[in-house]
Structures are given as C-alpha cells and as structure tokens.
Design a protein around this motif. Sequence first.
Motif, mmCIF file in Angstrom:
data_model
loop_
_atom_site.group_PDB
_atom_site.id
_atom_site.type_symbol
_atom_site.label_atom_id
_atom_site.label_comp_id
_atom_site.label_asym_id
_atom_site.label_seq_id
_atom_site.Cartn_x
_atom_site.Cartn_y
_atom_site.Cartn_z
ATOM 1 N N ASP A 418 22.621 -2.382 30.320
ATOM 2 C CA ASP A 418 21.192 -2.134 30.520
ATOM 3 C C ASP A 418 20.604 -1.223 29.449
ATOM 4 N N ALA A 419 21.358 -0.199 29.051
ATOM 5 C CA ALA A 419 20.850 0.732 28.041
ATOM 6 C C ALA A 419 20.644 0.033 26.705
ATOM 7 N N ALA A 420 21.561 -0.879 26.350
ATOM 8 C CA ALA A 420 21.468 -1.569 25.067
ATOM 9 C C ALA A 420 20.282 -2.526 25.040
ATOM 10 N N ILE A 421 20.133 -3.346 26.071
ATOM 11 C CA ILE A 421 19.009 -4.281 26.084
ATOM 12 C C ILE A 421 17.691 -3.529 26.208
ATOM 13 N N GLY A 422 17.713 -2.373 26.844
ATOM 14 C CA GLY A 422 16.504 -1.561 26.936
ATOM 15 C C GLY A 422 16.030 -1.065 25.586
ATOM 16 N N ALA A 423 16.937 -1.045 24.589
ATOM 17 C CA ALA A 423 16.567 -0.573 23.259
ATOM 18 C C ALA A 423 15.531 -1.463 22.597
ATOM 19 N N ILE A 424 15.453 -2.752 22.994
ATOM 20 C CA ILE A 424 14.475 -3.617 22.340
ATOM 21 C C ILE A 424 13.047 -3.202 22.703
ATOM 22 N N PHE A 425 12.873 -2.516 23.830
ATOM 23 C CA PHE A 425 11.560 -1.975 24.165
ATOM 24 C C PHE A 425 11.243 -0.788 23.245
ATOM 25 N N TRP A 497 20.074 3.666 22.710
ATOM 26 C CA TRP A 497 20.563 2.934 21.539
ATOM 27 C C TRP A 497 19.479 2.639 20.516
ATOM 28 N N THR A 498 18.276 3.184 20.709
ATOM 29 C CA THR A 498 17.185 2.922 19.773
ATOM 30 C C THR A 498 17.530 3.354 18.363
#
Length: 567
Positions: A418-425, A497-498
């Motif tokens: 979840d943290a990694a995919i959240g980086a695209i935001f 992860w941004t």
Amino acid sequence: MYSDDKDSAKRVDQEPVTSVLAPNEIPVLEGEHGSDDDVLGALGYRPEFKREFSLWSTFCVSFAVLGLLPSVASTLYYGMGYAGTPGMAWGWLIAMIFIQCIAMGMAELCSAMPTSGGLYYAAAVLAPPKYGPFAAWITGWSNWLGQVTGAPSVDYSLASMILAAVTIKKPDYVPQNYQVFLLTILLMVVHAVISSMPTKWVAQFNSIGSTFNIIALVVVFVVILSADNRTSQGLSRFNSSASVWGEFYAGTDFPKGVSILMSFIAVIWTMSGYDSPFHLSEECSNANIASPRAIVMTSAIGGAIGWALNVAIAYTIVDIDAALNDESGQPFAAYLLQILGEKAAMACLALTIIAAFSMGQGCMVAASRVTFSYSRDGCLPLSRYWAKVNTYTKTPVNAVWLNCFVGCLSVLLIFAGDAAIGAIFSIGAIGAFVAFTVPISIRTFFVGSRFRPGPWNLGKYSYVNGVVSTMFTILMIPILCLPAVTGSDLDADGMNWTIVVWGGPMLLAVVWFLVDAHKWFKGPKVNVIHMVHDVQTEPYVIQAQESGELDSNQPIVPVKKDSLSAA
C-alpha cells in the motif's frame, strides 16, 4: 510557408509574448492565419493542431482532470488520515490560498507563452542563457513524471472503488491485488483509445464528462447533507464544530502543525490539474486570454467546491478510524455506508465511479500533450516517434500510448504494498508543483519586470505572488516525503516511497544531463523557418540601454544585430 511580407512580420513581432527567439529572428507566416497563429509563430512554432477548444471546453478538460468528487474520494485517506477533520476543514483553506497563488503565476506565464510546452518552455526562456537548457530539463522531467502518473493514480483509485462496490453487495468478497491491477490496466487502455480520437471528439467527450462531474458532485453533496441516517444511530445530525475544527486524529507521529501540512497532499494532488489549459493552448482559440482564464477558474472554483465537499464529509462522518481501516481499502465507500443506507451509498458511489472515469480520461489527454511537446523538443528518448501527430485524428497518438505503457508499468507498485502504490499520488503532487514553481521562481527572482507579460497578468502584484508561490513549494517538498510513522515503528511498509519513486528518476535525469544531454539539449526547438527582420530602433535607445541611462526594469526592446554593433 513563410513570406517576406513586412506587415505580417510586424504583426507577429508585436505580439505580447516572451519568446525563445532572439529579437531579430521574427517568423513571418504566409497565407491566411489568425491572431493565435501569430502568437504561436512568435514563440517559434508553426500551428499543428486544430483550434477547436473554447474557454469553456478548455475549462471542462481541466475541471475533468481535477475531478473533485473522485479526487476527494481517492485522497480521503491522506486528507483525513493525517490530521482528521481539522485537516479537511481549515487545512484545505490554508493550502488553497497558496495553490491559488501558484495558479495565478502560471496563468501569467501561459498568457505570455501559450504553447503546449507550457512550463518547460517558460523555464528555458526565462532562465539565464547559460542555465536555460538545464532549467527546462528539470522542469520538463518533473512535470512529465507528475503527468504520466496522473491517469494511473486515478485509474487505480477507480478500480479500487469499483471493487469496493462489489464488497458492498458481497460482504465476504475481499479484492485481491491482481484483480485491482488487471482492472486498472483495462481502464488505462480504454482511456488511451478515447484520447487517440480526433480533437473535436475528445473535446466533446470531456465537455460531457465535466458536466456530469459537476452534476454528480452536487447530487452527492446534497445527499450526504440531507439523507444521512446519523440520527437513527442515536447521533446528532452533524458533528459539533468544536470537534470538526479542533479535534485532531492521531494519524502520524508528528506534531499537529506538521500533520496539517502533511494533509495538504490531498489538496495538492486534487488541485494539480489546473495546468491542463496551458498544455492545450495550441488547440484553444484566443489562447493567450482564454487559457490563463481557464487556469484561474479551475483553481478558484475547484478549490472552493472541494473545500465545501470536505467540510460536508467532516461534519457527517461517524468513525474516522473505521473508515480508514475498512477491508475494502476505500475510506470513501466505508464513509458512505456509515451515514447512508446501502442503496443510497451505492448510488453515490456509482456517481463517483463515473466521474472518476471522466477524470482519468482527462488526465490521459493532458499528459499526452505534455509528452508530445517535450518530444517535439527532443527531451525524451526516441522523441521523433512521440512527437508525431496522427494524420487522420490530428492528435499525438504515439504520445498517448507511450504514456499508457509507462502508466501501466507504474501500476506494478500495487504488488509492492500500500505504501508503494500510494507513492504515485505523492509523485503527482510533488512532480507537478516543482514543475509549476520553477519557472515562476525564475520569473520572480531573475527576470523581474523585464518580463514581457501577455494580456492576462497581475501587474504590480506579480512579484509578491511569485515569492509566496516559491516559499510554499520549498516548504512542501520535504513535507510530502515524510512517512506517517517515525523511530522504531518505521519499516519498509510504513516508509514514504515518494523520495525513491520521484527522486530516483529525477536524479537519473540530472546525471543524464550532466554526462551527456548538455551536449545536445539546448532547450525548446523551434520549428519555424525564421528570417532576420529589421526592427526600426533609434540608436540613442540602444546607447541608453548600454550606458545604464535607461531603466533596466523596462521591457527588453527588439533591436537589429547591426544596430548593436553600430551603436
């Protein structure tokens, strides 16, 4: 394509633009052409698109990219999860003041340089000559990263909402990562197909989508305020103002002030689509007025409506913790079920899903124009392929499918957690705002009043606006990279992860420029055949400029090379 018509040359030369062309390099357009073509010619580009976007249709695209209803639904985890309802109420207002400053600064640039290259072109023109290519390179790559992850982030949220709707009907169903991934890829492909259509069709689709977006937003807003069932649960009709504006949710390990700033990611990501009119300016009629107006309208109207929707949610939500940790992974769907019956919740969620589909398509269109313009100037690998305009549709079809492919690759982050995919935001937020602010900062601190403004400008307030915009972005870059937890609680799953997903490619872009690209990348490549046009300038004016007798803050006067040497 060009002639020696002096009247035409004078007309192009007198356009209120800040151009990459030298003062003595004035393109002269041949044949019938309008004022928009004169402006574009003065910037160094020949017209390649049909100008079928009006102020309204341009606003519709940018408003569709904002997609307020699906955007608020998609970012509820950040807006509410970091600081609770205070982040949604007065946090949104604070963020919007600064975002509006950035929007107005961008509108000024758009009015002076209405080209699809947008901020990238502006950074190259405004930076000192030695640093122009590097400023354009950084701006271009940061903006491209923000743009190319826009559609994937929207479609990922859309796919999650669709599957969350399934869980409402089938409570035992729990969406799997591969299902979210496949549905997201399907949505990406559909949006790419629509974005490859002729300009007129795309404009009509976005006009319809934006109209529906507005209607859906109003309907959902009215429903959650008038049809909630809080009283049947033994609760008051609305949460108290004291709790909405003052009771923080402990969503981070940081102090309350920092948590409020962290909640700004929801506002920044939601409001990062108002640059779309800039990138569509070559397809817009009366672009140097209509496009900046569309930018300001999008930011102001979108910001006000978005805040109202957030406040409505803040006053009606029952359990923040339950909404954030719902098994569906969609806090907005969980919130709707807290305050509405199943049928009403499903209806609101369905409206949000359709609006999100329109938003994803708007993101795909805007990103394709950015890719096209950067490729036209050789900024991307294999640029000659992505810079082609389809002869039938008159749209950059190759650029659309490049973005679709890269976006699909980014969605693989789903399998990293979840943290990694959240980086695209976060990428969409930080990438866009760095690109937005670089040319505004250069214009504010290095060019000053020598900037040749377009017909839409802030006048004497431009400098203050530029300072505020720059300071806000400098503050928010590290904030957007902070993790929610600290110390021994921080692990790979909790990391933000941004800094890796955005910072990694940006670092590679910088290294590429320093090692190789600086040898051949010189900024925007004009595609007009220009002529040396004699501009009648009195010698004493040139002498006064050189001797310092003329105010250095006066607009730069076009002169002949021969006149300079003679003077």
